[in-house]
Design a protein around this motif. Structure first.
Motif, PDB file in Angstrom:
ATOM      1  N   ASN A 272      12.830  16.387   1.944  1.00 54.95           N
ATOM      2  CA  ASN A 272      13.552  16.730   0.704  1.00 54.95           C
ATOM      3  C   ASN A 272      12.621  17.365  -0.323  1.00 54.95           C
ATOM      4  OD1 ASN A 272      15.996  15.673   1.714  1.00 54.95           O
ATOM      5  ND2 ASN A 272      15.438  13.600   1.015  1.00 54.95           N
ATOM      6  N   GLY A 273      11.748  18.230   0.169  1.00 55.00           N
ATOM      7  CA  GLY A 273      10.840  18.950  -0.716  1.00 55.00           C
ATOM      8  C   GLY A 273       9.667  18.141  -1.227  1.00 55.00           C
ATOM      9  N   GLN A 274       9.487  16.916  -0.728  1.00 58.65           N
ATOM     10  CA  GLN A 274       8.398  16.059  -1.198  1.00 58.65           C
ATOM     11  C   GLN A 274       7.452  15.736  -0.049  1.00 58.65           C
ATOM     12  OE1 GLN A 274       9.683  12.481  -3.146  1.00 58.65           O
ATOM     13  NE2 GLN A 274       7.610  11.660  -3.386  1.00 58.65           N
ATOM     14  N   TYR A 275       6.160  15.782  -0.333  1.00 55.91           N
ATOM     15  CA  TYR A 275       5.166  15.419   0.675  1.00 55.91           C
ATOM     16  C   TYR A 275       5.245  13.923   0.948  1.00 55.91           C
ATOM     17  CZ  TYR A 275       2.938  19.990   0.025  1.00 55.91           C
ATOM     18  OH  TYR A 275       2.681  21.328  -0.030  1.00 55.91           O
ATOM     19  N   VAL A 276       5.150  13.574   2.235  1.00 58.30           N
ATOM     20  CA  VAL A 276       5.229  12.174   2.631  1.00 58.30           C
ATOM     21  C   VAL A 276       4.110  11.838   3.614  1.00 58.30           C
ATOM     22  CG1 VAL A 276       6.608  10.396   3.800  1.00 58.30           C
ATOM     23  CG2 VAL A 276       7.725  12.056   2.287  1.00 58.30           C
ATOM     24  N   ILE A 277       3.329  10.821   3.277  1.00 56.98           N
ATOM     25  CA  ILE A 277       2.359  10.225   4.196  1.00 56.98           C
ATOM     26  C   ILE A 277       2.706   8.740   4.218  1.00 56.98           C
ATOM     27  CG2 ILE A 277      -0.073   9.806   4.725  1.00 56.98           C
ATOM     28  CD1 ILE A 277      -0.730  12.221   2.910  1.00 56.98           C
ATOM     29  N   ALA A 278       3.545   8.347   5.158  1.00 53.11           N
ATOM     30  CA  ALA A 278       4.096   6.992   5.156  1.00 53.11           C
ATOM     31  C   ALA A 278       3.052   5.965   5.585  1.00 53.11           C
ATOM     32  CB  ALA A 278       5.306   6.926   6.079  1.00 53.11           C
ATOM     33  N   ASN A 279       3.075   4.830   4.921  1.00 52.46           N
ATOM     34  CA  ASN A 279       2.267   3.692   5.344  1.00 52.46           C
ATOM     35  C   ASN A 279       2.781   3.254   6.719  1.00 52.46           C
ATOM     36  OD1 ASN A 279       1.212   1.100   5.804  1.00 52.46           O
ATOM     37  ND2 ASN A 279       1.304   0.534   3.650  1.00 52.46           N
ATOM     38  N   PRO A 280       1.950   3.239   7.740  1.00 53.75           N
ATOM     39  CA  PRO A 280       2.435   2.949   9.104  1.00 53.75           C
ATOM     40  C   PRO A 280       3.001   1.549   9.275  1.00 53.75           C
ATOM     41  CG  PRO A 280       0.035   2.987   9.030  1.00 53.75           C
ATOM     42  CD  PRO A 280       0.506   3.531   7.721  1.00 53.75           C
ATOM     43  N   VAL A 281       2.646   0.604   8.411  1.00 52.32           N
ATOM     44  CA  VAL A 281       3.164  -0.757   8.548  1.00 52.32           C
ATOM     45  C   VAL A 281       4.194  -1.095   7.476  1.00 52.32           C
ATOM     46  CG1 VAL A 281       1.109  -1.602   9.729  1.00 52.32           C
ATOM     47  CG2 VAL A 281       1.216  -1.748   7.240  1.00 52.32           C
ATOM     48  N   MET A 282       4.348  -0.192   6.502  1.00 51.38           N
ATOM     49  CA  MET A 282       5.373  -0.328   5.462  1.00 51.38           C
ATOM     50  C   MET A 282       5.912   1.070   5.183  1.00 51.38           C
ATOM     51  SD  MET A 282       3.574  -3.043   2.821  1.00 51.38           S
ATOM     52  CE  MET A 282       4.758  -2.557   1.573  1.00 51.38           C
ATOM     53  N   PRO A 283       6.744   1.600   6.067  1.00 50.09           N
ATOM     54  CA  PRO A 283       7.164   3.002   5.989  1.00 50.09           C
ATOM     55  C   PRO A 283       7.788   3.405   4.665  1.00 50.09           C
ATOM     56  CG  PRO A 283       7.810   2.040   8.090  1.00 50.09           C
ATOM     57  CD  PRO A 283       7.325   0.911   7.235  1.00 50.09           C
ATOM     58  N   GLU A 284       8.322   2.431   3.922  1.00 44.11           N
ATOM     59  CA  GLU A 284       8.923   2.785   2.640  1.00 44.11           C
ATOM     60  C   GLU A 284       7.875   3.154   1.600  1.00 44.11           C
ATOM     61  OE1 GLU A 284       8.229  -1.679   2.491  1.00 44.11           O
ATOM     62  OE2 GLU A 284       8.787  -0.164   3.979  1.00 44.11           O
ATOM     63  N   GLU A 285       6.606   2.834   1.867  1.00 39.52           N
ATOM     64  CA  GLU A 285       5.526   3.199   0.944  1.00 39.52           C
ATOM     65  C   GLU A 285       4.975   4.567   1.322  1.00 39.52           C
ATOM     66  OE1 GLU A 285       1.289   1.570  -0.887  1.00 39.52           O
ATOM     67  OE2 GLU A 285       2.104   0.644   0.923  1.00 39.52           O
ATOM     68  N   ASN A 286       4.961   5.474   0.376  1.00 38.34           N
ATOM     69  CA  ASN A 286       4.471   6.837   0.581  1.00 38.34           C
ATOM     70  C   ASN A 286       3.125   6.994  -0.111  1.00 38.34           C
ATOM     71  OD1 ASN A 286       4.045   9.577   0.866  1.00 38.34           O
ATOM     72  ND2 ASN A 286       5.649  10.183  -0.585  1.00 38.34           N
ATOM     73  N   PHE A 287       2.051   7.151   0.676  1.00 35.95           N
ATOM     74  CA  PHE A 287       0.721   7.291   0.101  1.00 35.95           C
ATOM     75  C   PHE A 287       0.572   8.584  -0.711  1.00 35.95           C
ATOM     76  CE2 PHE A 287      -0.822   4.632   3.906  1.00 35.95           C
ATOM     77  CZ  PHE A 287      -0.759   3.463   3.166  1.00 35.95           C
ATOM     78  N   ALA A 288       1.494   9.513  -0.522  1.00 32.71           N
ATOM     79  CA  ALA A 288       1.459  10.770  -1.274  1.00 32.71           C
ATOM     80  C   ALA A 288       2.519  10.800  -2.364  1.00 32.71           C
ATOM     81  CB  ALA A 288       1.659  11.957  -0.324  1.00 32.71           C
ATOM     82  N   ASP A 289       3.009   9.655  -2.752  1.00 25.05           N
ATOM     83  CA  ASP A 289       4.097   9.582  -3.728  1.00 25.05           C
ATOM     84  C   ASP A 289       3.740  10.278  -5.046  1.00 25.05           C
ATOM     85  OD1 ASP A 289       6.743   8.481  -4.495  1.00 25.05           O
ATOM     86  OD2 ASP A 289       5.559   7.363  -5.938  1.00 25.05           O
ATOM     87  N   CYS A 290       2.504  10.103  -5.493  1.00 23.44           N
ATOM     88  CA  CYS A 290       2.109  10.680  -6.783  1.00 23.44           C
ATOM     89  C   CYS A 290       1.958  12.197  -6.729  1.00 23.44           C
ATOM     90  CB  CYS A 290       0.804  10.046  -7.265  1.00 23.44           C
ATOM     91  SG  CYS A 290      -0.592  10.308  -6.154  1.00 23.44           S
ATOM     92  N   TRP A 291       1.974  12.781  -5.530  1.00 27.96           N
ATOM     93  CA  TRP A 291       1.849  14.234  -5.427  1.00 27.96           C
ATOM     94  C   TRP A 291       3.044  14.957  -6.044  1.00 27.96           C
ATOM     95  CZ3 TRP A 291      -0.304  15.719   0.103  1.00 27.96           C
ATOM     96  CH2 TRP A 291      -1.505  15.032   0.315  1.00 27.96           C
ATOM     97  N   ALA A 292       4.183  14.270  -6.124  1.00 24.19           N
ATOM     98  CA  ALA A 292       5.389  14.913  -6.656  1.00 24.19           C
ATOM     99  C   ALA A 292       5.175  15.361  -8.095  1.00 24.19           C
ATOM    100  CB  ALA A 292       6.577  13.959  -6.570  1.00 24.19           C
ATOM    101  N   ASN A 293       4.498  14.546  -8.892  1.00 24.50           N
ATOM    102  CA  ASN A 293       4.249  14.880 -10.294  1.00 24.50           C
ATOM    103  C   ASN A 293       2.859  15.453 -10.534  1.00 24.50           C
ATOM    104  OD1 ASN A 293       6.810  13.891 -11.112  1.00 24.50           O
ATOM    105  ND2 ASN A 293       6.008  11.795 -11.090  1.00 24.50           N
TER     106      ASN A 293
END
Length: 388
Positions: A272-293
């Protein structure tokens, strides 16, 4: 004057690279010191919480737990250790603020009793014990008992800027990272067993996989590359996760490192236009979450990815140990290049790195300044620079 050094063979490349990366690691003496210090922290905190029957724990997380410890290039090669202080109580029985303050009060007692005379500094999520040459970041946490937790080792951590508890699972992540290279670990253990080595007596951190060594190399190159703009560096958790996903077992350390460096960005998703590097053991956590802003973070990572791939390929682009050492210096720094030169057991190469190469008067022979007619033994190194 120049000297024609022998052409770098396959074995020399591995020896130089392995020794160079291993020089970035924590020493056995430092590991023992870290262990004794965090055991002391645990003992003091247990006394601090003596009136409670809770099962409290202190354990390492991050690069120390993963075996990817890399000295801080811009802090005089200081060692940074990440610890979790797990208070064995339910989250509903305390607040983030109370847990943080209570842990700090216990750590103040540790500082007062410690022989190492550390200072205690507070940050948003954790406390830091600052020693000469070493920093220990201590993260207060309670068990995560929610159904959504990553594993039985999931924890809830404090954060000044977020009202709700933040979920994390450092032990689950460490187990995932180790499993990625499990096949290589089994092959190495089989080789040791053939040589009559008791595998159970060999600590994991002394016999590293090529994945662990590759992550160390990537982190050191990152620190060198972002000199003067350290705030732009990609985080270690991003690098480690992408490297593990790009890892493919190879015949040599160099092949593995080159393969990871050339492909790790391919494991960044765009959803959805956002970079995602998912935590392999907690997929809902995106290590690249702050890249959006902060779009510059993505730009910085992609810029560095091109540079590290180019520089690693350059290590073996031209023949000759001298050129290999130049490539290692660019990727890993001067001290790693010196370690690589020493691993060659070649006094001329080592002297050139130290600036002690001199031409003897009246001859075309090069000699080591101040050399005496004695020899010294040099440790045997495996392909990863460690000792078998």
């Amino acid at each position: 004057m120049t000297i024609a050094l022998e052409r770098a063979g396959f074995r020399d490349l591995e020896k130089i690279l392995g020794a160079g990366i291993s020089s970035l690691d924590i020493t056995a003496k430092e590991k023992a010191l870290v262990t004794s210090r965090y055991q002391e922290v645990g003992a003091i905190l247990n006394e601090h919480w003596a009136e409670s029957t809770a099962n409290n724990q202190v354990y390492v997380q991050g690069s120390f737990a993963l075996g990817t410890m890399t000295r801080k290039f811009h802090r005089n090669d200081d060692v940074d250790i990440d610890l979790v202080v797990l208070r064995g109580i339910q989250a509903y029985s305390t607040t983030q603020d109370d847990l943080k303050k209570d842990t700090g009060a216990g750590l103040q007692k540790f500082v007062a009793a410690s022989q190492g005379k550390p200072s205690l500094v507070e940050s948003e999520r954790c406390w830091t014990l600052e020693y000469s040459g070493m920093h220990m970041d201590i993260l207060p946490a309670v068990p995560d008992t929610s159904p959504e937790r990553g594993s039985d080792d999931g924890i809830l951590i404090t954060d000044h800027d977020v009202r709700s508890w933040q979920r994390s699972d450092p032990r689950g992540y460490a187990a995932w990272f180790k499993q990625v290279a499990r096949e290589e670990v089994l092959l190495k253990e089989a080789l040791l067993a053939k040589r009559g080595v008791d595998v159970d007596s060999v600590p994991d951190w002394t016999s590293k996989t090529t994945l662990q060594l590759a992550v160390q190399a990537l982190k050191r190159h990152r620190d060198i590359y972002f000199t003067g703009r350290l705030d732009k560096r990609p985080s270690s958790i991003v690098i480690t996760t992408l490297a593990a996903r790009a890892y493919q077992r190879g015949e040599t350390l160099f092949d593995v490192l080159r393969g990871i460096a050339g492909s790790f960005v391919e494991h960044i998703e765009v959803i959805n236009g956002q970079y995602v590097i998912a935590n392999p053991v907690m997929p809902e956590e995106n290590f690249a979450d702050c890249w959006a802003n902060e779009r510059w973070r993505a730009a910085a990572l992609f810029e560095w990815a091109e540079a590290v791939s180019r520089d690693i390929n350059g290590i073996a682009a031209r023949g000759g140990n001298d050129n290999v050492l130049k490539g290692v210096r660019m990727v890993l720094g001067e001290s790693a290049a010196v370690a690589g030169a020493r691993a060659l057991s070649n006094p001329l190469v080592e002297a050139r790195q130290a600036g002690d190469l001199r031409a003897q008067n009246g001859t075309a022979t090069l000699a080591v300044a101040g050399a005496v007619s004695t020899t010294r033994s040099v440790r045997d190194h495996t392909f990863h620079g460690g000792r078998m």
